[in-house]
Design a protein around this motif. Structure first.
Motif, short mmCIF file in Angstrom:
data_model
loop_
_atom_site.label_atom_id
_atom_site.label_comp_id
_atom_site.label_asym_id
_atom_site.label_seq_id
_atom_site.Cartn_x
_atom_site.Cartn_y
_atom_site.Cartn_z
N ASP A 259 10.59 5.07 2.09
CA ASP A 259 10.83 6.32 1.37
C ASP A 259 9.56 6.95 0.82
OD1 ASP A 259 12.22 4.73 -1.62
OD2 ASP A 259 10.33 4.49 -0.57
N SER A 260 8.42 6.49 1.29
CA SER A 260 7.19 7.13 0.84
C SER A 260 6.11 6.95 1.88
CB SER A 260 6.74 6.55 -0.50
OG SER A 260 6.16 5.28 -0.29
N LEU A 261 4.97 7.47 1.55
CA LEU A 261 3.80 7.35 2.41
C LEU A 261 3.35 5.90 2.54
CD1 LEU A 261 1.21 8.88 3.63
CD2 LEU A 261 0.31 8.76 1.30
N TRP A 262 3.64 5.11 1.48
CA TRP A 262 3.09 3.76 1.41
C TRP A 262 3.89 2.79 2.26
CZ3 TRP A 262 -1.15 5.23 -0.47
CH2 TRP A 262 -1.21 6.20 -1.48
N PRO A 263 3.22 1.95 3.06
CA PRO A 263 3.95 1.00 3.90
C PRO A 263 4.71 -0.02 3.05
CG PRO A 263 1.58 0.59 3.99
CD PRO A 263 1.76 1.87 3.23
N PRO A 264 5.87 -0.49 3.52
CA PRO A 264 6.69 -1.42 2.74
C PRO A 264 5.94 -2.66 2.26
CG PRO A 264 7.93 -0.60 4.61
CD PRO A 264 6.54 -0.07 4.77
N HIS A 265 5.02 -3.20 3.05
CA HIS A 265 4.33 -4.43 2.59
C HIS A 265 3.49 -4.15 1.36
CE1 HIS A 265 0.90 -2.89 5.00
NE2 HIS A 265 0.18 -3.56 4.13
N LEU A 266 2.94 -2.93 1.26
CA LEU A 266 2.13 -2.57 0.10
C LEU A 266 3.02 -2.41 -1.13
CD1 LEU A 266 -0.83 -2.22 -0.40
CD2 LEU A 266 -0.63 0.20 0.18
N THR A 327 8.38 2.14 -7.18
CA THR A 327 8.83 0.84 -6.66
C THR A 327 10.29 0.62 -7.02
OG1 THR A 327 7.97 -0.20 -8.64
CG2 THR A 327 6.56 -0.23 -6.71
N SER A 328 10.81 1.46 -7.94
CA SER A 328 12.23 1.32 -8.28
C SER A 328 13.04 2.06 -7.22
CB SER A 328 12.50 1.92 -9.66
OG SER A 328 12.15 3.28 -9.65
N GLY A 329 14.23 1.59 -6.98
CA GLY A 329 15.08 2.22 -5.99
C GLY A 329 14.66 1.88 -4.58
N TYR A 330 13.66 1.03 -4.48
CA TYR A 330 13.19 0.64 -3.16
C TYR A 330 14.12 -0.45 -2.60
CZ TYR A 330 10.20 -1.09 0.49
OH TYR A 330 9.70 -1.47 1.69
N GLN A 331 14.68 -0.18 -1.41
CA GLN A 331 15.60 -1.14 -0.79
C GLN A 331 14.80 -2.11 0.06
OE1 GLN A 331 18.63 -1.27 -2.43
NE2 GLN A 331 18.96 -2.28 -0.50
N HIS A 332 14.83 -3.37 -0.33
CA HIS A 332 14.00 -4.32 0.42
C HIS A 332 14.50 -4.54 1.85
CE1 HIS A 332 10.81 -6.96 0.95
NE2 HIS A 332 10.66 -7.25 -0.29
N PHE A 333 15.82 -4.68 1.97
CA PHE A 333 16.36 -4.96 3.33
C PHE A 333 17.55 -4.08 3.62
CE2 PHE A 333 14.48 -8.82 1.66
CZ PHE A 333 13.47 -8.97 2.59
#
Ligand code: ADP
Ligand code: MG
Length: 333
Positions: A259-266, A327-333
């Protein structure tokens, strides 16, 4: 607590702890007596680890003993304090001698290393949980607090972030890692190194400090909130271990949404907890003195960003583009 199995535990602990000169009365009476040196202030922190909340009930007891003390030592490190004494409240379903012995192996390996004396505690029957209270010393007005960050200060992080988070995913069988690096992640999860030497060295230099227990973004967020400031992180500078970098594409593949420019691992590295590294701020005019001091540290220290006036947390790309970090609302899987 009456039963002899519990008496055994108390005796067992009193025999294993180191003895400090500033403890007139340790384990064995109704309370302990401690001598606070003249000119020093007492620093206190307490943390509880509950089975199946903070560690799996089946976790190796020596890891539980180690970590219960380590997370408290990390809190003292983040204040710039020197640890001295600990108390331990242990709740167990039964007095399992094997478990307690192994618990002590982990606990006392770290306590001995930092010259911490176990001076008392409590042993009760119930669902497994471990509470450690850590007591330490600090000269007056030298504490590293959360509220001191100033606009223009440089933000640094010790070690690397995100490793313990991957360790947790590996332990929960949600992430598969090659055997060769699996151990690295699990070690970071189970055996965090409290940055005590580093924290004490930052007295009089850092304007604010915190230990990273809930993830860099959240814990830096506490500093920003307490200080009434914001920050911009150089996202390409976030310190990642070689092992973490090796897993980056796998972590990116597993994420169900971006949901953003930043890659999930970051985002994972910024939001995963349990690393127990230090995050702190240094005024730019102390930078030279600070960077000379850092050479004596046991770990790398990385400049990751800067404090600014605008509240909130932003990330800057290597090209200089600035984008909000959520980082909130970020769905890990
Ligand atoms: P009391 O009933 O007076 O609280 P306890 O039987 O709980 O006494 O404890 C006796 C002694 O053993 C005390 O000095 C206490 O601090 C110590 N003790 C009990 N449990 C622990 C523990 N888990 N770790 C270290 N010391 C303990
Ligand atoms: Mg008691």
């Amino acid at each position: 607590m009456g039963p002899s199995e519990f008496d055994l535990i108390e005796r067992f602990f009193s025999q294993r702890t180191i003895h400090r000169g500033d403890v007139p009365l340790g384990i064995g009476d109704d309370a302990a007596i401690l001598t606070v040196p003249k000119g020093m202030e007492l620093v206190a922190a307490v943390d509880t680890l509950v089975a199946d909340v903070h560690f799996p009930a089946g976790a190796h007891p020596s890891d539980v003993g180690y970590k219960a003390l380590a997370v408290n030592l990390s809190d003292l490190a983040a204040m710039g304090a020197e640890p001295a004494w600990a108390t331990l409240a242990l709740t167990m379903q039964r007095g399992d001698e094997e478990w307690v012995k192994a618990f002590g192996d982990g606990f006392f390996s770290l306590a001995d290393q930092y010259k911490v004396q176990l001076v008392g505690g409590d042993t009760t029957r119930g669902p497994l949980s471990v509470t450690v209270q850590m007591l330490g010393l600090l000269p007056p007005e030298q504490a590293l607090c959360r509220h001191g960050a100033q606009v223009g200060d440089l933000i640094y992080v010790t070690g690397t972030v995100g490793d313990a988070g991957l360790g947790l995913l590996i332990q929960q069988n949600q992430l598969a890692a090659p055997q060769s690096i699996r151990h690295h992640f699990l070690e970071r999860l189970h055996r965090p190194k409290p940055r005590l030497k580093e924290g004490q060295a930052l007295r009089g230099l850092a304007t604010a400090a915190i230990d990273i227990s809930d993830g860099l973004a959240a814990d830096l967020g506490h500093v920003l909130h307490a200080s009434g400031v914001g920050a911009t992180l150089s996202m390409h500078r976030i310190p990642l271990s070689e092992a973490f970098t090796g897993m980056a594409s796998e972590v990116d593949r597993m994420a169900s949404q971006q949901d953003s420019l930043w890659p999930p691992h970051l985002i994972t590295a910024l939001s995963a907890g349990d690393d127990y590294e230090l995050c702190f701020t240094i005024p730019p005019d102390r930078r030279t003195v600070f960077e000379a001091l850092v050479r004596g540290f046991d770990c790398d220290v990385t400049l990751v960003g800067e404090i600014d006036m605008e509240t909130g947390l932003r990330g800057k790309t290597s090209q200089g583009d600035v984008v909000a970090v959520t980082t909130s609302g970020y769905q890990h899987f």
